[in-house]
Design a protein around this motif. Structure first.
Motif, PDB file in Angstrom:
ATOM      1  N   ASP A   1       1.028  -1.120   0.071  1.00 32.66           N
ATOM      2  CA  ASP A   1       0.126  -0.168   0.074  1.00 32.66           C
ATOM      3  C   ASP A   1       0.818   1.115   0.050  1.00 32.66           C
ATOM      4  OD1 ASP A   1       0.957  -0.481   2.421  1.00 32.66           O
ATOM      5  OD2 ASP A   1      -0.775   0.025   3.587  1.00 32.66           O
ATOM      6  N   THR A   2       1.922   1.160  -0.437  1.00 33.37           N
ATOM      7  CA  THR A   2       3.065   2.233   0.012  1.00 33.37           C
ATOM      8  C   THR A   2       3.558   2.534  -1.432  1.00 33.37           C
ATOM      9  OG1 THR A   2       3.447   1.832   2.237  1.00 33.37           O
ATOM     10  CG2 THR A   2       5.076   3.477   1.038  1.00 33.37           C
ATOM     11  N   PHE A   3       3.684   3.730  -2.066  1.00 27.87           N
ATOM     12  CA  PHE A   3       4.261   4.030  -3.131  1.00 27.87           C
ATOM     13  C   PHE A   3       5.149   5.299  -3.054  1.00 27.87           C
ATOM     14  CE2 PHE A   3       0.226   2.439  -3.831  1.00 27.87           C
ATOM     15  CZ  PHE A   3       0.041   1.453  -4.788  1.00 27.87           C
ATOM     16  N   SER A   4       6.392   5.569  -3.623  1.00 25.61           N
ATOM     17  CA  SER A   4       7.205   6.477  -3.420  1.00 25.61           C
ATOM     18  C   SER A   4       7.928   6.752  -4.972  1.00 25.61           C
ATOM     19  CB  SER A   4       8.356   6.119  -2.840  1.00 25.61           C
ATOM     20  OG  SER A   4       9.029   5.074  -2.818  1.00 25.61           O
ATOM     21  N   GLY A   5       8.664   8.021  -4.945  1.00 23.28           N
ATOM     22  CA  GLY A   5       9.270   8.423  -6.094  1.00 23.28           C
ATOM     23  C   GLY A   5      10.153   9.735  -5.744  1.00 23.28           C
ATOM     24  N   GLU A   6      11.054  10.134  -6.641  1.00 22.09           N
ATOM     25  CA  GLU A   6      11.914  11.118  -6.364  1.00 22.09           C
ATOM     26  C   GLU A   6      11.228  12.390  -6.905  1.00 22.09           C
ATOM     27  OE1 GLU A   6      15.920  10.821  -7.383  1.00 22.09           O
ATOM     28  OE2 GLU A   6      15.843   8.853  -7.038  1.00 22.09           O
ATOM     29  N   LEU A   7      11.425  13.558  -6.227  1.00 21.64           N
ATOM     30  CA  LEU A   7      10.723  14.837  -6.794  1.00 21.64           C
ATOM     31  C   LEU A   7      11.533  15.418  -7.788  1.00 21.64           C
ATOM     32  CD1 LEU A   7       9.619  16.302  -3.313  1.00 21.64           C
ATOM     33  CD2 LEU A   7       8.010  15.505  -5.198  1.00 21.64           C
ATOM     34  N   TRP A   8      11.065  16.435  -8.854  1.00 18.12           N
ATOM     35  CA  TRP A   8      11.684  16.985  -9.636  1.00 18.12           C
ATOM     36  C   TRP A   8      12.087  18.296  -9.258  1.00 18.12           C
ATOM     37  CZ3 TRP A   8       6.552  16.228  -9.024  1.00 18.12           C
ATOM     38  CH2 TRP A   8       5.816  17.273  -8.728  1.00 18.12           C
ATOM     39  N   GLY A   9      13.109  18.924  -9.833  1.00 20.32           N
ATOM     40  CA  GLY A   9      13.832  20.459  -9.640  1.00 20.32           C
ATOM     41  C   GLY A   9      15.005  20.240  -9.130  1.00 20.32           C
ATOM     42  N   SER A  10      15.706  21.415  -8.816  1.00 23.46           N
ATOM     43  CA  SER A  10      16.980  21.565  -8.477  1.00 23.46           C
ATOM     44  C   SER A  10      17.061  21.568  -6.939  1.00 23.46           C
ATOM     45  CB  SER A  10      17.663  22.870  -9.374  1.00 23.46           C
ATOM     46  OG  SER A  10      17.517  22.618 -10.472  1.00 23.46           O
ATOM     47  N   PRO A  11      18.411  21.449  -6.639  1.00 21.12           N
ATOM     48  CA  PRO A  11      18.301  21.558  -5.067  1.00 21.12           C
ATOM     49  C   PRO A  11      18.072  22.873  -4.475  1.00 21.12           C
ATOM     50  CG  PRO A  11      20.197  20.345  -5.755  1.00 21.12           C
ATOM     51  CD  PRO A  11      19.445  20.774  -6.955  1.00 21.12           C
ATOM     52  N   GLY A  12      17.268  22.994  -3.444  1.00 22.47           N
ATOM     53  CA  GLY A  12      16.876  24.111  -2.971  1.00 22.47           C
ATOM     54  C   GLY A  12      15.485  24.713  -3.510  1.00 22.47           C
ATOM     55  N   ASP A  13      14.801  23.932  -4.572  1.00 23.68           N
ATOM     56  CA  ASP A  13      13.786  24.330  -5.008  1.00 23.68           C
ATOM     57  C   ASP A  13      12.707  24.085  -4.272  1.00 23.68           C
ATOM     58  OD1 ASP A  13      15.001  25.703  -7.331  1.00 23.68           O
ATOM     59  OD2 ASP A  13      14.335  23.825  -8.712  1.00 23.68           O
ATOM     60  N   THR A  14      11.609  25.021  -4.321  1.00 26.84           N
ATOM     61  CA  THR A  14      10.260  24.627  -3.542  1.00 26.84           C
ATOM     62  C   THR A  14       9.203  24.048  -4.460  1.00 26.84           C
ATOM     63  OG1 THR A  14      10.597  26.208  -1.802  1.00 26.84           O
ATOM     64  CG2 THR A  14       8.498  25.450  -1.936  1.00 26.84           C
ATOM     65  N   VAL A  15       8.973  22.924  -4.302  1.00 23.06           N
ATOM     66  CA  VAL A  15       7.679  22.344  -5.094  1.00 23.06           C
ATOM     67  C   VAL A  15       6.361  22.117  -4.607  1.00 23.06           C
ATOM     68  CG1 VAL A  15       9.301  21.207  -6.818  1.00 23.06           C
ATOM     69  CG2 VAL A  15       8.525  19.960  -4.773  1.00 23.06           C
ATOM     70  N   HIS A  16       5.288  22.463  -5.385  1.00 24.36           N
ATOM     71  CA  HIS A  16       4.012  22.222  -4.927  1.00 24.36           C
ATOM     72  C   HIS A  16       3.284  20.962  -5.751  1.00 24.36           C
ATOM     73  CE1 HIS A  16       5.272  26.400  -4.167  1.00 24.36           C
ATOM     74  NE2 HIS A  16       4.530  26.115  -2.789  1.00 24.36           N
ATOM     75  N   PHE A  17       2.741  20.066  -5.059  1.00 21.68           N
ATOM     76  CA  PHE A  17       2.050  18.942  -5.889  1.00 21.68           C
ATOM     77  C   PHE A  17       0.975  18.092  -5.292  1.00 21.68           C
ATOM     78  CE2 PHE A  17       5.290  17.033  -2.908  1.00 21.68           C
ATOM     79  CZ  PHE A  17       4.759  15.974  -2.751  1.00 21.68           C
ATOM     80  N   LYS A  18       0.201  17.504  -6.087  1.00 24.22           N
ATOM     81  CA  LYS A  18      -0.873  16.724  -5.581  1.00 24.22           C
ATOM     82  C   LYS A  18      -0.733  15.342  -6.030  1.00 24.22           C
ATOM     83  CE  LYS A  18      -4.759  20.000  -6.032  1.00 24.22           C
ATOM     84  NZ  LYS A  18      -5.468  19.815  -4.701  1.00 24.22           N
ATOM     85  N   ILE A  19      -1.322  14.287  -5.203  1.00 26.47           N
ATOM     86  CA  ILE A  19      -1.142  12.826  -5.541  1.00 26.47           C
ATOM     87  C   ILE A  19      -2.592  12.623  -6.167  1.00 26.47           C
ATOM     88  CG2 ILE A  19      -0.707  10.863  -4.444  1.00 26.47           C
ATOM     89  CD1 ILE A  19       1.548  12.320  -4.248  1.00 26.47           C
ATOM     90  N   VAL A  20      -2.489  11.652  -7.110  1.00 32.43           N
ATOM     91  CA  VAL A  20      -3.623  11.065  -7.914  1.00 32.43           C
ATOM     92  C   VAL A  20      -3.369   9.705  -8.122  1.00 32.43           C
ATOM     93  CG1 VAL A  20      -4.920  11.047 -10.054  1.00 32.43           C
ATOM     94  CG2 VAL A  20      -3.852  13.160  -9.311  1.00 32.43           C
ATOM     95  N   ALA A  21      -4.266   9.091  -7.569  1.00 31.87           N
ATOM     96  CA  ALA A  21      -4.286   7.435  -7.544  1.00 31.87           C
ATOM     97  C   ALA A  21      -5.348   6.861  -8.373  1.00 31.87           C
ATOM     98  CB  ALA A  21      -4.511   6.735  -6.115  1.00 31.87           C
ATOM     99  N   GLU A  22      -5.207   6.161  -9.291  1.00 35.76           N
ATOM    100  CA  GLU A  22      -6.299   5.409 -10.092  1.00 35.76           C
ATOM    101  C   GLU A  22      -6.369   3.981 -10.311  1.00 35.76           C
ATOM    102  OE1 GLU A  22      -7.417   5.719 -14.921  1.00 35.76           O
ATOM    103  OE2 GLU A  22      -5.766   7.080 -14.294  1.00 35.76           O
ATOM    104  N   ASN A  23      -7.324   3.491 -10.026  1.00 34.97           N
ATOM    105  CA  ASN A  23      -7.518   2.058 -10.314  1.00 34.97           C
ATOM    106  C   ASN A  23      -7.850   1.521 -11.563  1.00 34.97           C
ATOM    107  OD1 ASN A  23     -10.261   2.267 -10.588  1.00 34.97           O
ATOM    108  ND2 ASN A  23     -10.793   2.166  -8.295  1.00 34.97           N
ATOM    109  N   SER A  24      -7.891   0.187 -11.586  1.00 36.55           N
ATOM    110  CA  SER A  24      -8.046  -0.559 -12.974  1.00 36.55           C
ATOM    111  C   SER A  24      -9.285  -0.326 -13.456  1.00 36.55           C
ATOM    112  CB  SER A  24      -7.847  -2.045 -12.841  1.00 36.55           C
ATOM    113  OG  SER A  24      -8.528  -2.508 -11.771  1.00 36.55           O
ATOM    114  N   VAL A  25     -10.364  -0.107 -12.900  1.00 35.04           N
ATOM    115  CA  VAL A  25     -11.586   0.270 -13.251  1.00 35.04           C
ATOM    116  C   VAL A  25     -11.764   1.824 -13.598  1.00 35.04           C
ATOM    117  CG1 VAL A  25     -12.686  -1.659 -12.381  1.00 35.04           C
ATOM    118  CG2 VAL A  25     -12.709   0.633 -11.107  1.00 35.04           C
ATOM    119  N   GLY A  26     -10.653   2.566 -13.551  1.00 37.22           N
ATOM    120  CA  GLY A  26     -10.759   3.882 -14.284  1.00 37.22           C
ATOM    121  C   GLY A  26     -11.350   4.907 -13.264  1.00 37.22           C
ATOM    122  N   LEU A  27     -11.380   4.766 -11.940  1.00 36.30           N
ATOM    123  CA  LEU A  27     -11.794   5.682 -11.093  1.00 36.30           C
ATOM    124  C   LEU A  27     -10.500   6.252 -10.158  1.00 36.30           C
ATOM    125  CD1 LEU A  27     -14.721   3.785  -9.403  1.00 36.30           C
ATOM    126  CD2 LEU A  27     -15.007   5.526 -11.107  1.00 36.30           C
ATOM    127  N   ALA A  28     -10.478   7.610  -9.981  1.00 33.53           N
ATOM    128  CA  ALA A  28      -9.373   8.168  -9.548  1.00 33.53           C
ATOM    129  C   ALA A  28      -9.766   8.812  -8.160  1.00 33.53           C
ATOM    130  CB  ALA A  28      -8.459   9.013 -10.446  1.00 33.53           C
TER     131      ALA A  28
END
Length: 920
Positions: free
Chosen positions: A794-821
């Motif tokens: 139940d855990t997902f991870s990844g590296e953020l984009w950008g250069s060292p020191g950058d501030t980023v803003h983001f949302k998480i989107v999860a989609e299942n195999s029946v097309g609901l998110a």
């Protein structure tokens, strides 16, 4: 048929020679060929009947492919016109007769549950315990068709043996999901009423089925599957063409053995030539047709044997009692055909089996002794299933010859018209049906040895067994041990089995379906029970295993843990627990409160709705319990927990209840997954011939049933519980608790949390419906997105984009195999700062060896200028060793399980090390 008059059929002698098939593949090819030929041969006939239907002279018709014929319901004039148009066909009305050939010899219920190692007397007469120990044959893998009054699928002896059509699913949705022209044929079909519910309203088919496949001591072949082919009504009456349609269906569905404990007396004028062609073609196509001879005794030869028991090609069965004396009712031969003129005629029956005082299961539960060649026939059907398991390539004609040639001769020497070839000798038949060999095995623990592909089963820790020479491999199963497969064995040899201990750990999560909040629940896996407080680990020793979770006030949900599963998540719906009566209102017998009768307690809390809290329900009841109004979408369903004990006997169901949906402008009966127990008899004036829960031994425990709404668009509805009874005997009644009208059963994923640290984003998410298709982090600033990798169930991870020191803003989107998110957070963004280094485990230098360890979504990336890399777990077990030959390089490694590991890099006598932690 109303104004249409009746059921008719037409038939012309066949022009097609059907070769005997020896496999399912050959059968399918021959059936496909036959259907192509019939489409061409019967095209003018079909066109003609289309015109009759347009003139309202024919209500319904079905061209046949098993023979060159047609069946229809129509006006008498349609018969006259068909005869004029197609003189080469023999058109005539169907024979309609009381076709069951059995009588109850004991009305007393034997209520004690029988154990599988204690067969009833009539099964033991076949030497079945010795056969199972020596040959391991239980009928596994064989499908037996029961052409009869239907089957009561909830009788305890038969619950696990009922065929489930994989192409149709388990929802009564009025759709032909498997495209075989029979909608909702989930566990068979009702050819008498042309419906998808082959219920048994007489008990005859259930008694017969128990002798074939009963699991608790009544069955000769308790490993086979049975499919219900209802061709007779409550009185045991039926039309012969219903059987012919059922034979076609059975052949299409893969039935290997057909049990026909039915027959039409010659006085009813059955169409004997058409019967002979139908049955002989079915035998040629690989279905062993086993038929009762009839209960007419002797004295009217050559008309004692009923049709189709008089067909030369089928296996016709007579009845004996426990002393091997011929039962007084057992029909004797000979029979007459054009190619067997009388006298002397053709000798029938072919074989005899126990048929007088046979003990088997009855509706609504329990056991009774019945007599008739109907009761003898299933012994031979089950024997044919066992022989087919040992040697599936035998043709039905070969099986018939083996059974007759190995029988114990009774009566006059040789085959005679009373006993046929004699009493079934199943052990001798098995030894004659294939090349067999002995094998001695011993096991360190008690378990089950299975010989494949025949699926023969031997229990215990060793024995000398007899198996076919074409057995390909053996598999030994024992609880708590890994299955062991044995390929290296030889006939006449010995093998020793020492399985390795094994347990499987699985992480379990139990959550509220709507909110995603963890729930403290009881979790059941096989025979074990676990208390899981939201999330926890369980250990199971047998896989695959069903795992279920529930708690008071909620539904129960189940799934299957397979060997590859590391976790399972179950989502429960909140119920109306009835501690407050405001949500429901009832009339008639319905009462709300604390039960002191029936179950004696609620499923949860203290209070229930019941047809009577402290006594039996009333006679001639017509009572309704209605819920409040709910809103539901197209995936909605009703969940109920129920306990019931309603009047039913072995010849019918009289009292009971069903569940109804009221949409305001219309109502419909809701069908549960797995179907109702029965259809109520018309002595119950409140709900005549309606499906219902009924019975005295099949529902008297708290259990959940699920009713899919199967609606085309979202709407409001209320749920009704309708209960009715006839005018005499009453029982404990129907108790309802923990009702849930789930507005939906399919939903978008649940994201429980998302965070960012050290330049990585971490997400905990659950697909709920289907599988997780993808989890992404999407920039709130410029829509840049990255796909996150799964690092645990139940855990997902990844590296953020950008250069060292950058501030980023983001949302998480999860989609299942029946097309609901789902999106997290819903109304804001997650803020993170890219760190100056992305290294998870900082590099350490020792004696000038460089070692860098960096975690990735799928494992670890290791970089070193050493010559060798070692990775150990905390017990000192070596997990990885790689030689780098003095060149700096990168290694990728994914641990197999959660834990702490030591990474050691070496060059000569110099080394450096670091610790890493991996959570799978």
């Amino acid at each position: 048929c109303g104004a249409f008059g009746g059921r008719y059929h037409g038939y012309a002698p066949d022009t097609v020679d059907i070769p005997a098939v020896r496999s399912t593949t050959e059968r399918r090819a021959q059936i496909a060929k036959l259907k192509r030929i019939r489409r061409e041969e019967l095209a003018p006939l079909v066109q003609f009947f289309d015109s009759l239907k347009a003139q309202n002279l024919v209500r319904w018709y079905a061209p046949l492919w098993i023979v060159r014929g047609i069946v229809w319901d129509g006006a008498p004039k349609s018969l006259e016109l068909a005869r004029q148009k197609f003189p080469q066909f023999r058109f005539r009305p169907d024979a309609y007769d009381t076709a069951v050939i059995a009588d109850r010899t004991s009305g007393a219920h034997h209520l004690a549950r029988m154990m599988a190692d204690s067969p009833v007397w009539n099964v033991e007469m076949l030497g079945i315990q010795k056969i199972r120990r020596k040959f391991g044959a239980y009928g596994d893998g064989i499908l037996v068709g029961i052409f009869d009054t239907g089957i009561s699928r909830w009788v305890p002896d038969l619950r696990g043996r009922i065929f489930a059509n994989p192409g149709e699913g388990n929802l009564w949705n009025s759709a032909d999901d498997d495209h075989n022209l029979f909608p909702d044929d989930i566990w068979g079909y009702n050819f008498f009423d042309s419906t998808s519910h082959p219920y048994d309203d007489r008990g005859h088919g259930t008694h017969v089925s128990g002798t074939v496949a009963g699991e608790l001591g009544t069955g000769v072949a308790p490993g086979c599957e049975i499919i219900a082919l209802k061709v007779l009504d409550y009185f045991g009456r039926g039309e012969e063409s219903a059987v012919w349609l059922a034979v076609e269906y059975a052949l299409d569905m893969g039935v290997r053995v057909g049990n026909f404990s039915i027959g039409w007396r010659h006085s009813a004028d059955p169409d004997r030539p058409m019967w002979r062609e139908v049955m002989s073609n079915a035998m040629a196509l690989g279905m062993v047709c086993v038929v009762g001879s009839g209960n007419e005794g002797s004295g009217s030869e050559p008309d004692n044997i009923r049709t189709p028991g008089d067909v030369p090609e089928v296996i016709t069965v007579g009845a004996v009692d426990s002393t091997l004396a011929l039962a007084s009712f057992s029909s004797t031969g000979p029979v007459e055909w054009d190619d067997y003129p009388y006298p002397p005629g053709l000798i029938k029956p072919d074989i005899v089996a126990p048929g007088d005082g046979v003990v088997s299961c009855v509706i609504p539960g329990g056991y009774e002794s019945w007599g008739g060649t109907s009761m003898a026939t299933p012994h031979i059907s089950a024997a044919c299933a066992i022989i087919s398991q040992i040697n599936p390539s035998l043709t039905p004609a070969e099986i018939k010859a083996i059974i007759e040639s190995t029988a114990v001769d009774l009566g006059d020497p040789g085959k005679d018209n009373q006993f046929g070839s004699g009493f079934i000798n199943l052990e001798a038949a098995i030894l004659s049906c294939a090349e067999m060999c002995t094998l001695q095995y011993s096991a360190a623990v008690s378990g089950t040895l299975v010989a494949m592909p025949h699926r023969l089963k031997f229990f215990g820790d060793g024995d000398t067994i007899i198996i076919p020479q074409d057995v390909e491999y053996l598999v030994f199963f024992a609880e708590g041990f890994a299955p062991e497969t044995i390929y290296d064995f030889r006939c006449g040899g010995e093998i020793e089995i020492t399985p390795e201990p094994e347990t499987h750990t699985c992480r379990i999560g139990v959550m509220d379906f709507d909110s995603g909040e963890p729930l403290a629940a009881q979790v059941y896996a096989g025979d074990d029970t676990f208390a899981v407080d939201g999330f926890g680990e369980i250990e199971v020793s047998v896989l695959p295993v069903e795992v279920c979770a529930t708690l008071p006030g909620y539904t129960a949900e189940c799934d299957t843990i397979a060997p590859e599963d590391e976790c399972k998540f179950l989502f429960l719906h909140r119920c109306e627990d009835f501690e407050d009566s405001a949500a429901f209102s009832g009339d008639g017998d319905w009462e709300w409160g604390i039960p002191t009768f029936g179950p004696g307690c609620a499923r949860s809390g203290q209070k229930v709705w019941a047809t009577s809290l402290a006594d039996t329900y009333s006679s001639s009841s017509d009572s309704w319990l209605w819920s409040r109004w709910y809103w539901a979408d197209t995936t909605g369903a009703v969940y109920i927990w129920q306990w019931y004990d309603c009047e039913a006997t072995d010849w019918g169901f009289w009292d009971g209840g069903n569940v109804v949906a009221d949409f305001g402008d219309s109502t419909k009966i809701l069908f549960p997954i797995g179907d109702y127990a029965c259809w109520i008899d018309d002595y119950n004036e409140a709900m005549p011939w309606e499906p219902a829960f009924s019975g005295t031994l099949t529902g008297n425990f708290w259990h959940q049933r699920v009713f899919p709404l199967l609606i085309d668009e979202p709407c409001s509805l209320r749920v009704g519980f309708h209960f009715g009874s006839d005018d005499n005997t009453t029982r404990s009644g129907w108790y309802i608790d923990d009702v849930c009208v789930a507005s939906r059963r399919v939903r978008e994923p649940i994201i429980r949390w998302g965070s960012a640290e050290s330049g990585s984003v971490w997400v905990c998410a659950y697909a709920v419906s289907g599988e997780m298709a993808q989890v992404k982090a999407i920039s709130c600033d410029d829509a840049t997105e990255i796909t996150l990798g799964r690092t645990a169930c139940d855990t997902f991870s990844g590296e953020l984009w950008g250069s060292p020191g950058d501030t980023v803003h983001f949302k998480i989107v999860a989609e299942n195999s029946v097309g609901l998110a789902d999106t997290f957070p819903a109304d804001s963004c997650i803020t993170a700062v890219i760190p100056w280094t992305g290294i998870v485990a900082k590099p350490r230098k020792s004696q000038k060896i460089y070692l860098s360890v960096r975690e990735t979504p799928c494992g670890f990336s290791l970089y070193t200028d050493g010559d060798e890399v070692y990775i150990f777990d905390m017990k000192g077990n070596l997990a990885l060793h790689r030689v780098l030959d003095g060149e700096s390089g990168e290694i990728f490694w994914r641990p197999k399980r959660t834990g702490v590991y030591v990474v050691l890099a070496k060059r000569g006598a110099r080394s450096t090390k670091t610790k890493i932690i991996w959570i799978k």
